[in-house]
Design an enzyme around this catalytic site. Structure first.
Site, PDB file in Angstrom:
ATOM      1  N   SER A 163      44.679  96.228  45.881  1.00  0.00           N
ATOM      2  CA  SER A 163      44.504  95.780  44.491  1.00  0.00           C
ATOM      3  C   SER A 163      43.182  95.063  44.261  1.00  0.00           C
ATOM      4  O   SER A 163      42.661  95.051  43.140  1.00  0.00           O
ATOM      5  CB  SER A 163      45.667  94.866  44.090  1.00  0.00           C
ATOM      6  OG  SER A 163      45.776  93.774  44.992  1.00  0.00           O
ATOM      7  N   HIS A 197      44.486  87.403  42.570  1.00  0.00           N
ATOM      8  CA  HIS A 197      43.554  88.447  42.147  1.00  0.00           C
ATOM      9  C   HIS A 197      42.437  87.867  41.290  1.00  0.00           C
ATOM     10  O   HIS A 197      42.689  87.054  40.396  1.00  0.00           O
ATOM     11  CB  HIS A 197      44.295  89.531  41.363  1.00  0.00           C
ATOM     12  CG  HIS A 197      45.323  90.244  42.173  1.00  0.00           C
ATOM     13  ND1 HIS A 197      46.657  89.864  42.174  1.00  0.00           N
ATOM     14  CD2 HIS A 197      45.214  91.292  43.028  1.00  0.00           C
ATOM     15  CE1 HIS A 197      47.328  90.663  42.991  1.00  0.00           C
ATOM     16  NE2 HIS A 197      46.475  91.541  43.523  1.00  0.00           N
ATOM     17  N   ASP A 256      48.164  84.564  38.864  1.00  0.00           N
ATOM     18  CA  ASP A 256      48.876  84.644  40.142  1.00  0.00           C
ATOM     19  C   ASP A 256      48.142  83.924  41.266  1.00  0.00           C
ATOM     20  O   ASP A 256      48.685  83.741  42.362  1.00  0.00           O
ATOM     21  CB  ASP A 256      49.147  86.099  40.530  1.00  0.00           C
ATOM     22  CG  ASP A 256      47.871  86.934  40.706  1.00  0.00           C
ATOM     23  OD1 ASP A 256      46.770  86.357  40.808  1.00  0.00           O
ATOM     24  OD2 ASP A 256      47.990  88.174  40.749  1.00  0.00           O
TER      25      ASP A 256
END
Length: 220
Positions: free
Chosen positions: A44, A193, A190
């Site tokens: 990601s 990221h 979060d």
């Protein structure tokens, strides 16, 4: 008619030769250097989780390299949630023939799940080996383990990247999230990221290492 000779004719012939030297065919082809085709193989962090496509790492990196005069194309082969083993499983179709180099950014999800570091070590080493067998150079983007996993885990995980880089003589960027990890304003909610600004900082810091990688590719 009497044939001309002497200095006058010498000048005429000289001028004709000079004109002939500058005549260029109207339809002469213009040579263009083919772009260096890179693939960013990752999770990601490469894919650009939570960001618009134009803010993903491969896109921002390509833009930064082009701004410095490099003729490059970078394919985004990042898949959110991928472990190193998952990256290995899709290696062949993620890196097509004609690829000039691969930036490997994998292992973060293994670490977040507490997977034994020997597992991503084996997977990443196999990825590098298989790419080398295809004649494709590799740059390795490393990751650091969260310190709350304990010193034994941290030592085993952190060392896998420099160990593989040394074994295969790879260009290594030690920590992909350098300058961004732990910085709240540079990460999404979060805390894992990077934001678009975070990606820009990642690219700014990794850029010299990527340039070293490109130089190595050009020398092949």
């Amino acid at each position: 008619m009497k044939r001309q000779s002497g200095p006058f004719m010498t000048i005429i012939f000289a001028c004709a030769a000079a004109l002939a030297a500058v005549v260029v065919p109207v339809h002469a082809p213009v040579a263009q250097e083919d772009p260096i085709r890179l693939v960013a193989l990752g999770d990601s962090l490469t894919a650009g989780y939570g960001l618009p496509q134009e803010a993903a790492f491969p896109v921002v990196l390509e833009r930064a390299l082009k701004a410095k005069g490099y003729n490059v194309e970078i394919a985004n082969a990042g898949v959110s949630g991928d472990t190193a083993t998952a990256g290995l499983d899709r290696l062949d179709w993620s890196v097509p023939d004609g690829t000039d180099g691969v930036i490997v950014e994998l292992g973060a999800n293994d670490m977040l799940r507490g997977v034994d570091p020997s597992v991503p070590r084996k997977a990443i080493d196999t990825i590098v080996t298989r790419l080398k067998e295809r004649g494709i150079p590799v740059m390795l983007a490393g990751m650091y383990a969260s310190r709350n996993l304990g010193p034994d885990y941290v030592q085993k995980f952190d060392s896998l990247y420099p160990d593989i880089a040394k074994k295969h003589d790879l260009v290594l960027y030690p920590f992909f999230l350098d300058g961004v990890a732990g910085e709240r304003s540079l990460n999404l909610q979060d805390g894992i990221h990077p934001t678009a600004k975070g990606v820009e900082i990642i690219v700014e810091r990794i850029l010299p290492t990527v340039e070293t990688f490109l130089a190595r590719i050009s020398q092949r």
